[in-house]
Design a protein around this motif. Structure first.
Motif, mmCIF file in Angstrom:
data_model
loop_
_atom_site.group_PDB
_atom_site.id
_atom_site.type_symbol
_atom_site.label_atom_id
_atom_site.label_comp_id
_atom_site.label_asym_id
_atom_site.label_seq_id
_atom_site.Cartn_x
_atom_site.Cartn_y
_atom_site.Cartn_z
ATOM 1 N N VAL A 127 0.836 -1.200 0.000
ATOM 2 C CA VAL A 127 0.000 0.000 0.000
ATOM 3 C C VAL A 127 0.875 1.256 0.000
ATOM 4 C CG1 VAL A 127 -1.704 1.313 1.324
ATOM 5 C CG2 VAL A 127 -1.953 -1.158 1.078
ATOM 6 N N ASN A 128 2.008 1.215 0.715
ATOM 7 C CA ASN A 128 2.927 2.354 0.711
ATOM 8 C C ASN A 128 3.491 2.614 -0.681
ATOM 9 O OD1 ASN A 128 2.690 3.054 3.401
ATOM 10 N ND2 ASN A 128 4.376 1.749 4.067
ATOM 11 N N ILE A 129 3.779 1.542 -1.409
ATOM 12 C CA ILE A 129 4.251 1.705 -2.782
ATOM 13 C C ILE A 129 3.174 2.379 -3.627
ATOM 14 C CG2 ILE A 129 4.982 0.493 -4.869
ATOM 15 C CD1 ILE A 129 7.090 0.517 -2.686
ATOM 16 N N LEU A 130 1.925 1.951 -3.437
ATOM 17 C CA LEU A 130 0.814 2.570 -4.163
ATOM 18 C C LEU A 130 0.725 4.059 -3.847
ATOM 19 C CD1 LEU A 130 -1.818 2.613 -5.816
ATOM 20 C CD2 LEU A 130 -3.009 1.855 -3.751
ATOM 21 N N HIS A 131 0.801 4.411 -2.574
ATOM 22 C CA HIS A 131 0.741 5.817 -2.188
ATOM 23 C C HIS A 131 1.880 6.615 -2.818
ATOM 24 C CE1 HIS A 131 -1.823 5.060 1.681
ATOM 25 N NE2 HIS A 131 -2.502 4.907 0.564
ATOM 26 N N GLY A 132 3.068 6.021 -2.816
ATOM 27 C CA GLY A 132 4.206 6.699 -3.418
ATOM 28 C C GLY A 132 4.006 6.964 -4.900
ATOM 29 N N VAL A 133 3.414 5.992 -5.582
ATOM 30 C CA VAL A 133 3.151 6.141 -7.019
ATOM 31 C C VAL A 133 2.122 7.245 -7.256
ATOM 32 C CG1 VAL A 133 2.079 5.011 -9.005
ATOM 33 C CG2 VAL A 133 3.801 3.805 -7.673
ATOM 34 N N LYS A 137 5.246 13.024 -8.828
ATOM 35 C CA LYS A 137 5.012 14.000 -9.893
ATOM 36 C C LYS A 137 5.140 13.349 -11.274
ATOM 37 C CE LYS A 137 6.534 18.024 -7.216
ATOM 38 N NZ LYS A 137 7.475 19.152 -7.138
ATOM 39 N N LYS A 138 5.868 12.244 -11.346
ATOM 40 C CA LYS A 138 6.045 11.560 -12.622
ATOM 41 C C LYS A 138 4.818 10.727 -12.999
ATOM 42 C CE LYS A 138 11.068 11.125 -12.033
ATOM 43 N NZ LYS A 138 12.207 10.171 -11.966
#
Length: 217
Positions: A127-133, A137-138
């Motif tokens: 879920v943290n990876i999802l939030h980061g994505v 900005k990219k």
């Protein structure tokens, strides 16, 4: 600091006015934007679906019936909610192109292959990876939801799924270095992107913020 003037364009003014559809259910707990399929992007659900015959393309067939009923009403309270909804869509305008793409959703499933893995820890990492994505900005995608297909009262289960209206968003998510590393280490098995079957029942969970605050003190 330089102050930039605020500009209220026609789009900015009209968008809040479209948040009017609270007729999608007798138990509706929030208004939705006027949409042919009652798109609820917070939960990635079509609140109005052909399967339950409350979408715009189903109801528009009864225009003649609605017109006859309007001739008999003596007050606004007597107008059927479906009439309000159909009129909101007609006022919104658009091309009204009926098609599967408007209600299709896609999903990808990640299965944990290690038996003694910490399910909560690894799910939180995903879920943290999802939030980061989503915050990057990219990133050009949005509207990705999370599901736990093997969830039970005693466990999160050994799978996590991501759901989106955009299959390219899911492809982009699963190409993140963390997921590729876990695949190479034989810890994750990531499925291909598939279409969510339309016959599945719709279930959603709402976060109770008041209860959540109790654990932050």
């Amino acid at each position: 600091m330089e102050k930039k003037p605020s500009v209220f364009t026609l789009k900015r003014l009209v968008q809040p006015l479209r948040l009017i559809d609270d007729w999608w259910s007798e138990d509706a707990y929030k208004p939705l934007r006027a949409h042919e399929y009652g798109a609820d992007r917070n939960y990635l659900l079509a609140r109005r679906h052909p399967a339950i015959a409350n979408d715009f393309y189903t109801l528009i067939k009864f225009v003649a019936v609605y017109i006859r009923s309007l001739r008999k009403v003596s007050s606004p309270e007597q107008i059927h909610p479906n009439i309000h909804y159909v009129m909101s869509i007609l006022c919104k305008g658009g091309l009204y192109q009926r098609g599967k793409v408007m209600v299709e959703r896609y999903y990808v499933v990640i299965r944990y292959l290690v038996d003694d893995i910490d399910l909560g820890l690894v799910a939180g990492r995903c879920v943290n990876i999802l939030h980061g994505v989503l915050l990057s900005k990219k990133n050009q995608y949005s509207g990705i939801g999370v599901s736990f297909p093997k969830w039970s009262n005693s466990s999160l289960g050994n799978e996590i799924a991501f759901v989106s209206y955009d299959r390219h968003a899911l492809d982009y998510l699963t190409q993140q270095p963390y997921f590729e590393m876990m695949m190479n280490e034989k810890i994750f098995l990531i499925s291909s992107v598939n279409t969510v079957p339309k016959e599945l029942p719709e279930v959603s969970f709402r976060r109770n913020q008041n209860i959540a605050k109790m654990f932050y003190r």
